[in-house]
Design a protein around this motif. Structure first.
Motif, short mmCIF file in Angstrom:
data_model
loop_
_atom_site.label_atom_id
_atom_site.label_comp_id
_atom_site.label_asym_id
_atom_site.label_seq_id
_atom_site.Cartn_x
_atom_site.Cartn_y
_atom_site.Cartn_z
N LYS B 37 0.83 3.90 9.01
CA LYS B 37 2.03 4.10 8.18
C LYS B 37 1.71 3.83 6.70
N ALA B 38 0.88 2.81 6.46
CA ALA B 38 0.66 2.36 5.08
C ALA B 38 -0.27 3.29 4.29
N VAL B 39 -1.16 4.00 4.97
CA VAL B 39 -2.13 4.82 4.22
C VAL B 39 -1.66 6.27 4.03
N ASN B 40 -0.50 6.58 4.59
CA ASN B 40 0.08 7.90 4.36
C ASN B 40 1.37 7.73 3.55
#
Ligand code: SF4
Ligand code: SF4
Lengths: 298, 49
Positions: B37-40
């Motif tokens: 979730k955090a890297v997109n």
């Protein structure tokens, strides 16, 4: 601004810069994609902010609860509990970037305002409702056909994503601009509302809406960081309560859920009755026949 | 002399519990969901999703 308030502002700025230290992201309109980005930062800081080096704990909570494989998240609750017990709302006073934003807005010289106590007190519970409903219950229950739920709080309520992620990314990407619709305008409207409110009311988002502050407040009384009012030194002048920007009943409830550990009450206490720090052992119990009664505190 | 407040000791079991939770969460690979979730770019977060 007092010396310790200046020091606090400096720590807040430093924390915001450290949490959002990926400068290339701002320049290129993209986000950081390093492998350690699963690590949660303590404050409310959107992971879609171009500079964000870590994950937002509230976003992370919704991400795992909204994933069909998990009905509970040990990882994110563990991280939240860890920050709560070790720091509590010291995070809000010193480490949260959105706390800093609201503090800076409130420093702008305009008439200041407090909600009447009758409205203020019940409204403080709203953040717990937001935490329970939009961060926990809805992601667990309101899923799509594939069993996946969107991050309801992030999507419909969080002004931080709009400020830190929406504005810098959308302004640099034509393809994102083409996707703008009603939701974007709704989030911008909420952001503008919080910004305007912050100019006149101290930290309205923290007081009434933030689910992260709500969680951190739950364990404040039993955490490592404690504040104490020495009843032998207190002469009942009430300066602490007049100064407290969060309207805490300082002499009765200094370790309650609403104190963000800013230290202003400690600064103004002319008898140095207020102390704070990390306590390894138990704190001092409030003796029977409260200080309030003895010193005419309502 | 002050009375000591028993609640002052709750922090240790809570701290240990938090570490156990983090450990169990890592074993269950929950952090990979967070990472993904955090890297997109989260379209919901920025208001275009
Ligand atoms: S209440 Fe929320 S937004 Fe405010 S400082 Fe705490 S974590 Fe940040
Ligand atoms: S009680 Fe003291 S430390 Fe807590 S918010 Fe109020 S002024 Fe700040």
């Amino acid at each position: 601004m007092g010396k310790s308030e200046k020091k606090r502002t400096l720590i807040q700025i430093l924390a915001a810069v450290v949490c959002n230290g990926y400068a290339a992201g701002f320049l290129q309109g993209k986000i950081y994609q390093g492998d350690q980005k699963f690590l949660c930062v303590p404050g409310l800081n959107c992971y879609s902010c171009p500079g964000a080096l870590g994950a937002c704990p509230i976003g992370a909570l919704q991400a795992v609860l909204g994933d069909r494989r998990y009905k509970f998240t040990y990882y994110v609750f563990g991280v939240l509990l860890f920050f709560s017990v070790v720091l509590g709302r010291l995070v809000c006073g010193f480490l949260c970037p959105f706390g800093l934003v609201q503090d800076l807005l409130h420093k702008i010289p305009l008439p200041k305002w407090e909600l009447p106590r009758k409205i203020d007190r019940p409204l403080r519970y709203l953040k717990y409702v937001i935490l329970a409903v939009t961060v926990v219950l809805l992601p667990l229950t309101l899923t799509n056909a594939f069993g996946i739920a969107p991050p309801y709080f992030c999507e419909y309520l969080c002004p931080v994503g709009a400020l830190e992620g929406g504005i810098p990314l959308v302004s640099q990407s034509e393809s994102l601009r083409q996707m703008i619709g009603g939701l974007f305008y709704w989030k911008m409207f909420l952001l503008v509302l919080v910004v305007i409110a912050s100019l006149v009311i101290y930290r309205p988002f923290c007081k009434y809406l933030c689910p992260l502050g709500a969680f951190y407040g739950l364990f404040q009384r039993v955490g490592f960081y404690q504040m104490e009012v020495d009843r032998a030194k207190c002469d009942g002048c009430g300066r602490c309560e007049k100064t407290c920007p969060m309207q805490v009943d300082v002499r009765k409830n200094i370790n309650g859920a609403e104190c963000i550990r800013c230290g202003r009450c400690k600064d103004v206490c002319h008898t140095s009755a207020i102390s704070s720090g990390f306590r390894l052992g138990p704190g001092k119990a409030e003796p029977k026949g409260s200080m309030a009664k003895e010193k005419n505190i309502v | 002399m002050h009375n000591t407040d028993i609640r002052g000791y709750f922090k240790y079991p809570l701290l240990i519990l938090s570490m156990i939770f983090i450990f169990v969460g890592l074993l269950r690979q929950e952090h990979l969901v967070v990472l993904k979730k955090a890297v997109n770019i989260c379209l919901e977060c920025i208001g275009v999703g």
